[in-house]
Design a protein around this motif. Structure first.
Motif, PDB file in Angstrom:
ATOM      1  N   GLU A  14       0.825  -1.206   0.000  1.00  0.00           N
ATOM      2  CA  GLU A  14       0.000   0.000   0.000  1.00  0.00           C
ATOM      3  C   GLU A  14       0.860   1.257   0.000  1.00  0.00           C
ATOM      4  O   GLU A  14       0.509   2.262  -0.631  1.00  0.00           O
ATOM      5  CB  GLU A  14      -0.939  -0.009   1.203  1.00  0.00           C
ATOM      6  N   ARG A  15       1.969   1.230   0.681  1.00  0.00           N
ATOM      7  CA  ARG A  15       2.856   2.394   0.713  1.00  0.00           C
ATOM      8  C   ARG A  15       3.455   2.668  -0.667  1.00  0.00           C
ATOM      9  O   ARG A  15       3.596   3.818  -1.086  1.00  0.00           O
ATOM     10  CB  ARG A  15       3.967   2.161   1.737  1.00  0.00           C
ATOM     11  N   LEU A  16       3.792   1.581  -1.382  1.00  0.00           N
ATOM     12  CA  LEU A  16       4.348   1.765  -2.719  1.00  0.00           C
ATOM     13  C   LEU A  16       3.305   2.262  -3.709  1.00  0.00           C
ATOM     14  O   LEU A  16       3.624   3.008  -4.639  1.00  0.00           O
ATOM     15  CB  LEU A  16       4.956   0.432  -3.207  1.00  0.00           C
ATOM     16  N   VAL A  17       2.049   1.833  -3.517  1.00  0.00           N
ATOM     17  CA  VAL A  17       0.998   2.222  -4.460  1.00  0.00           C
ATOM     18  C   VAL A  17       0.514   3.640  -4.177  1.00  0.00           C
ATOM     19  O   VAL A  17       0.162   4.372  -5.106  1.00  0.00           O
ATOM     20  CB  VAL A  17      -0.173   1.211  -4.382  1.00  0.00           C
ATOM     21  N   ARG A  18       0.505   4.050  -2.889  1.00  0.00           N
ATOM     22  CA  ARG A  18      -0.024   5.354  -2.540  1.00  0.00           C
ATOM     23  C   ARG A  18       1.006   6.430  -2.874  1.00  0.00           C
ATOM     24  O   ARG A  18       2.168   6.346  -2.493  1.00  0.00           O
ATOM     25  CB  ARG A  18      -0.374   5.399  -1.049  1.00  0.00           C
ATOM     26  N   VAL A  19       0.559   7.462  -3.618  1.00  0.00           N
ATOM     27  CA  VAL A  19       1.402   8.595  -3.998  1.00  0.00           C
ATOM     28  C   VAL A  19       0.645   9.865  -3.655  1.00  0.00           C
ATOM     29  O   VAL A  19      -0.531  10.031  -4.033  1.00  0.00           O
ATOM     30  CB  VAL A  19       1.740   8.573  -5.510  1.00  0.00           C
ATOM     31  N   ASP A  20       1.303  10.769  -2.948  1.00  0.00           N
ATOM     32  CA  ASP A  20       0.686  12.028  -2.539  1.00  0.00           C
ATOM     33  C   ASP A  20       1.264  13.165  -3.362  1.00  0.00           C
ATOM     34  O   ASP A  20       2.496  13.287  -3.520  1.00  0.00           O
ATOM     35  CB  ASP A  20       0.933  12.280  -1.037  1.00  0.00           C
ATOM     36  N   ARG A  21       0.370  14.002  -3.908  1.00  0.00           N
ATOM     37  CA  ARG A  21       0.760  15.159  -4.715  1.00  0.00           C
ATOM     38  C   ARG A  21       0.015  16.396  -4.223  1.00  0.00           C
ATOM     39  O   ARG A  21      -1.175  16.291  -3.839  1.00  0.00           O
ATOM     40  CB  ARG A  21       0.411  14.937  -6.184  1.00  0.00           C
ATOM     41  N   PRO A  22       0.683  17.545  -4.197  1.00  0.00           N
ATOM     42  CA  PRO A  22      -0.057  18.772  -3.813  1.00  0.00           C
ATOM     43  C   PRO A  22      -1.215  19.057  -4.765  1.00  0.00           C
ATOM     44  O   PRO A  22      -2.290  19.438  -4.319  1.00  0.00           O
ATOM     45  CB  PRO A  22       1.011  19.867  -3.881  1.00  0.00           C
ATOM     46  N   LEU A  23      -0.985  18.877  -6.061  1.00  0.00           N
ATOM     47  CA  LEU A  23      -2.030  19.082  -7.056  1.00  0.00           C
ATOM     48  C   LEU A  23      -2.267  17.772  -7.796  1.00  0.00           C
ATOM     49  O   LEU A  23      -1.322  17.057  -8.143  1.00  0.00           O
ATOM     50  CB  LEU A  23      -1.615  20.169  -8.061  1.00  0.00           C
ATOM     51  N   THR A  37       0.981  19.185 -13.254  1.00  0.00           N
ATOM     52  CA  THR A  37       1.076  20.650 -13.165  1.00  0.00           C
ATOM     53  C   THR A  37       1.728  21.108 -11.865  1.00  0.00           C
ATOM     54  O   THR A  37       1.689  22.308 -11.551  1.00  0.00           O
ATOM     55  CB  THR A  37      -0.325  21.253 -13.269  1.00  0.00           C
ATOM     56  N   ASN A  38       2.318  20.213 -11.097  1.00  0.00           N
ATOM     57  CA  ASN A  38       2.968  20.592  -9.842  1.00  0.00           C
ATOM     58  C   ASN A  38       4.259  21.342 -10.141  1.00  0.00           C
ATOM     59  O   ASN A  38       4.941  21.071 -11.138  1.00  0.00           O
ATOM     60  CB  ASN A  38       3.283  19.337  -9.013  1.00  0.00           C
TER      61      ASN A  38
END
Length: 330
Positions: A14-23, A37-38
């Motif tokens: 799950e950690r590898l699949v989850r990706v956090d982006r500001p936009l 567009t980040n």
């Protein structure tokens, strides 16, 4: 113990699949593309450009695959496939949009007369075999070519082969259709379409006619050796000479001498001098120099001029009058 290990593996996945982006990314699942567009991290881009680009590409690809897994799926024989929505991003064409095909003569006539095209069914009832068959092509219905006997018309020649006549008529129809197709192509490309019969040919030049005569003469079995010449026909120029090759069997003395002479010329330090060619070249240069000198020494304009001609004319008249007076005295 095994349960703890399984939970750790699931958490790691799950950690590898989850990706956090500001936009969030602008994802177009129809084209399987994603637009990030980040803002860029200038420090990482300068220090560790390659590693940072790899991690960025990996994270964006993971977000695109996560969006694909959220789509409705369908199970096929090859496996499970996702049903992609229609694309939202307009991608430019690689080539220009093809132009519309210009209408043929029949299409123009049908449009003018209001004739509508009716679609025919591909199957037709065959009366002889009592079954449905194709309208055209192989094993078609009511095929006339399969008949083993033909009726001879009253107006036809009884000795004429009706089967050969039918084959010739079909070939003529095929040729006519092909001619119409080529005419439509030429008309669409705005080329001049020839009429029925022989097409007009351009007027040939003198060189083309002489070449045609030479080719026709050499087309005989004797290659034109015993062919009579036309009246006032000139000798052909630049026709070329037939190459002669040395025999591959027999006496090799001529070939040996030729190779030895070539080796002597290549090995000798002094160049080989052709006296006849050198003398002719020197004589030609001398003639050219003398001609140039005579051209420079030649006076410009006419000899004498108008006054000179007038003086000569007066002298001639005086001589004639003097001769007349002498004749009278005698």
């Amino acid at each position: 113990m095994a349960a703890l290990v399984a939970e750790e593996l699931v958490a790691e996945a799950e950690r590898l699949v989850r990706v956090d982006r500001p936009l969030e990314l602008e994802v177009d699942l129809g084209n399987l593309t994603a637009l990030d567009t980040n803002p860029l991290n200038s420090n990482l881009c300068r220090q560790e450009a390659e590693a940072w680009l790899r991690s960025l590409a990996r994270d964006n690809t993971q977000l695109l695959l996560n969006a694909v897994w959220q789509l409705p799926s369908e199970k096929l024989q090859e496996g499970i496939v996702a049903l992609l929505p229609p694309p939202s991003t307009l991608i430019p064409r690689e080539k220009a949009v093809p132009k519309a095909r210009p209408p043929t003569r029949w299409e123009q006539f049908a449009k003018l007369k209001g004739i509508r095209k009716k679609k025919k069914s591909n199957l037709v009832w065959d009366e002889s075999r009592k079954e449905w068959r194709r309208r055209w092509g192989y094993q078609r219905a009511n095929d006339e070519t399969k008949e083993w006997v033909l009726e001879v018309p009253e107006s036809a020649d009884p000795t004429e082969d009706q089967f050969a006549k039918r084959v010739a008529a079909k070939k003529e129809r095929v040729a006519k259709n092909e001619l119409n197709r080529l005419r439509n192509i030429a008309r669409a490309q705005k080329h001049k379409v020839p009429g029925v019969g022989l097409a007009p040919t351009q007027q040939r030049s003198k060189a083309e006619l002489s070449k045609a005569i030479r080719v026709a003469r050499t087309s005989t079995a004797s290659v034109g050796k015993f062919q009579d010449k036309l009246p006032k026909e000139q000798e052909a120029r630049n026709t070329g000479k037939k190459r002669k090759f040395q025999p591959i069997i027999g006496d090799f003395s001529a070939e040996k001498q030729k190779q030895l002479d070539l080796l002597n010329v290549m090995s000798s330090k002094k160049p080989k001098l052709d006296l006849t060619k050198a003398v002719n070249r020197q004589l030609r240069e001398d003639d050219q120099e003398q001609a140039a000198k005579r051209k420079k020494m030649r006076p410009k304009g006419r000899k004498g001029g108008k006054n000179h001609n007038r003086n000569n004319k007066g002298k001639g008249q005086h001589r004639k009058s003097g001769m007349k007076q002498q004749g009278k005295r005698k």
